[in-house]
Design an enzyme around this catalytic site. Sequence first.
Site, mmCIF file in Angstrom:
data_model
loop_
_atom_site.group_PDB
_atom_site.id
_atom_site.type_symbol
_atom_site.label_atom_id
_atom_site.label_comp_id
_atom_site.label_asym_id
_atom_site.label_seq_id
_atom_site.Cartn_x
_atom_site.Cartn_y
_atom_site.Cartn_z
ATOM 1 C CB ALA A 1 -0.976 0.313 1.483
ATOM 2 C CG ASN B 1 -0.696 8.127 -2.249
ATOM 3 O OD1 ASN B 1 0.549 8.256 -2.585
ATOM 4 N ND2 ASN B 1 -1.298 7.093 -3.118
ATOM 5 C CG HIS C 1 2.382 0.464 7.682
ATOM 6 N ND1 HIS C 1 3.440 -0.255 7.888
ATOM 7 C CD2 HIS C 1 2.699 1.333 6.644
ATOM 8 C CE1 HIS C 1 4.411 0.032 7.254
ATOM 9 N NE2 HIS C 1 3.844 1.224 6.439
ATOM 10 C CD GLU C 2 0.315 2.022 3.887
ATOM 11 O OE1 GLU C 2 0.781 3.334 3.655
ATOM 12 O OE2 GLU C 2 1.206 1.087 4.015
ATOM 13 C CG HIS D 1 3.136 5.901 6.418
ATOM 14 N ND1 HIS D 1 4.248 6.270 6.785
ATOM 15 C CD2 HIS D 1 3.024 4.689 5.770
ATOM 16 C CE1 HIS D 1 5.074 4.971 6.478
ATOM 17 N NE2 HIS D 1 4.261 4.024 5.955
ATOM 18 C CD GLU E 1 7.669 3.065 4.970
ATOM 19 O OE1 GLU E 1 6.836 2.257 5.586
ATOM 20 O OE2 GLU E 1 7.293 3.772 4.010
#
Length: 848
Positions: A269, A272, A302-303, A306, A325
């Site tokens: 993934a 954005n 996880h995304e 971010h 990360e």
Amino acid sequence: MPGENLSRDEAQERAELLSVDGYEVALDLRSAVGDTTEAVRTFRSETTIRFRRTGVGTSTFVDLIAPSVTSVTLNGRSLDPAVVFDGARIALDGLEDENTLVVDAQCAYSRTGEGMHRFVDPEDGEVYLYTQYEPADARRVHADFEQPDLKAPYRFSVTAPEGWTVWSNGAGEQDAEGIWRFAETAPISTYITCVVAGPYHYVTDTYRRGELEIPLGAMCRKSLARHFDADDVFLITKQGFDFFHDNFDYPYPFGKYDQAFVPEYNLGAMENPGMVTFREEYIYRGKVTQAAYESRANVILHEMAHMWFGDLVTMVWWDDLWLKESFADFMGSFVNAEATRFTNSWVTFANNRKSWAYRADQLPSTHPITADIRDLEDAKLNFDGITYAKGASVLKQLVAYAGRDAFLEGARRYFKRHAYGNTRLADLLTILEETSGRDMKTWAKSWLQTSGVNALTPAVTYDAEGRITELAVLQEGDELRPHRAAVGLYRLSGGQLTRYARAEADITGARTVVSELAGEEKPDLVLVNDDDLTYCKIRFDEGSLATLRAHLGDITDPLARALCWSALWNLTRDGLMPARDFVAVALASAGRESDIGVLQMVHAWTKSAVTHYAAPDWREEGGRLLAEGGLRELRVAEPGSEHQLTWARFFAATASSDADFGLLEGLLDGTAKIDGLDVDQELRWALLSPLAAHGRADEARIGEELARDDTATGKRHQVRLLASRPSAEVKAQAWAQVVESDTLSNALVEATIAGFVQPSQRALIAPYAEKYFAAIERLWAERSIQIGMDVVRGLFPGLQDDASTLAATDAWLAAHASAAPALRRLVLESRDDLARALRAQDCDRPAR
């Protein structure tokens, strides 16, 4: 291409010269549909960049990878594209204090998953587009200053084919002229901008928390809509937002939150902001285990992490890639365990993610978590097990070292202090020292700025009554680190192996005595790093190892069991435990493994043990034992359970005899049945795969299966199975399609390589070892870095596991000392895997 590989020094020089005020990007994507006579299908991209000169100098360059540039205008002055554009950069001279650049170009649609990827659905002919940029492919879609520390607001407009919907980072709508216009973003880095366009199936929801409302969206191809469980995606999304808002004290900063599941995606993934993209394999077309749903939840979280670690606050350069990360990888498991139904996610982390880290940290290309990234090719290769899984493991150690509250308070201050900015390691350490009161620089030097993994081994002495007189932990490794670790003592009673004593200690130096355990009764198992607090390889004393050989499946705690499985696998990979012994433990204990994710990892390790680490003259017997064990467990598994499904897949993957193949054929044609086993379409492909690889399913039979499943996924399976057939003609065709041609998409390159490389066909593919070394330097120069990586890794002749292949690899490395460093790194890593396999095979050979 000259200029494509941006260096760190160039990026730093450019950042000192200018700052960017904003981008306006207009894309015309109508060319995505319909026939075209062009050799390369292109779209129009017009970019306006407003930027200021803040340093000394009057020249710089803007990045753009495109087939052609129509016009370049700087501050109203026309520049000749034939003079200033070299295919990767546009040279700019005569900069003023304030500048406006307009670039009108024809950019190419991608078939490699880099830039603007175009996909045609074979099921209904619909066309789908999405972008993927990390680390530096936004320049394939529009002109930009392609480096993470030149953040700026973006405003996109997109002209799309009639009937399409378009999404970007900001909220958008279609105007009276049919153009999709999107709200200006907050300042963000180039690599996290995004456009998704096409006739996607789109589902909406809303996250509400007090006065905060976040519009949610989730999308996939129309032909996958019947399989799309958007409700579960939204559930995990809302649970993640609850956790992050509770603990980060910084509201989600990017407005809406769309999640697109897209085809032929190279990554898991991409974060954005406002428009997260995922590989569509996370939409499950058949029955899968809870481990699959846990994996998807982990990626969603996880995304989402971010949005703060990476998007709101971004590293200056790729040296500090870990600042996003490692944190996101850690947060995926942390939030899963604390906020979702997947409360055992740390078990998966210990068994799965850390296995990736241990392998990467023992390669010759190992590097500190804070790496030395010279250029973009270095950056691309550093999305690895160290940056992700080792970094996350070290953060888990940091939480134990600094304390959970201090860690989370540090995160809160970090976001507020550096919002919409860029940071380095020192920025984070300064804040963590404030919140924890501990010396973070010394900790960082040991854990973040060195490489390699330590091994921790217990050394125990007993008195005449069998009580512990001293328990010490011995530490090995090039760099001895401080570990906050637990040591557990386990006793076998009533057929169960349970912990009866535990002590935490600071492990420092080569030998540390854990005094709290003196006087305890003699254990059957001593488990160093109990509860998985630190990052290390676990070793065992002889008594503990004997216990595990017979009773690993009797350990009652799932995390302790997972740690022991992982430790035995590391012993096997290190050539300290014969592969056949690991297989024996697996066959004796895997049937009692309750955690499905751990069981799936054990299956993968066991197959690897036979394929790579067993002595060649034992492979056939080892394979037979795996198939027999798999079928035995399949028949006794609870009907309809996920364990039954997992054992069915394992049996299919290890099938080797006529009787095995006959059963698989019977399950496919309905003449055989195993109570409770639902042979859905995905399982059908799994059952057919070994039949193709062993010559029991020809092209026509594979075609019949494609007719049943004439979808994009079915096509990938078909391509893989066709390449897996045991025929010299088939192998020659597959090799030519991947190595001599660039017509296949990234997904079909991957499928063809997977089919080409079959452990049962070592002799058949042996001639390609020499061809591999003759081809890779040319291929690296001609293909995109993603395809180059896939081919160089995937076709390395590791199945030709003998001294001659090792010598051929060394000869190539010696003769190509000046080859691209990234290419040499890939070959060095594969060489190390091969050398490790040969050492393990030596260990597996019985003493004569």
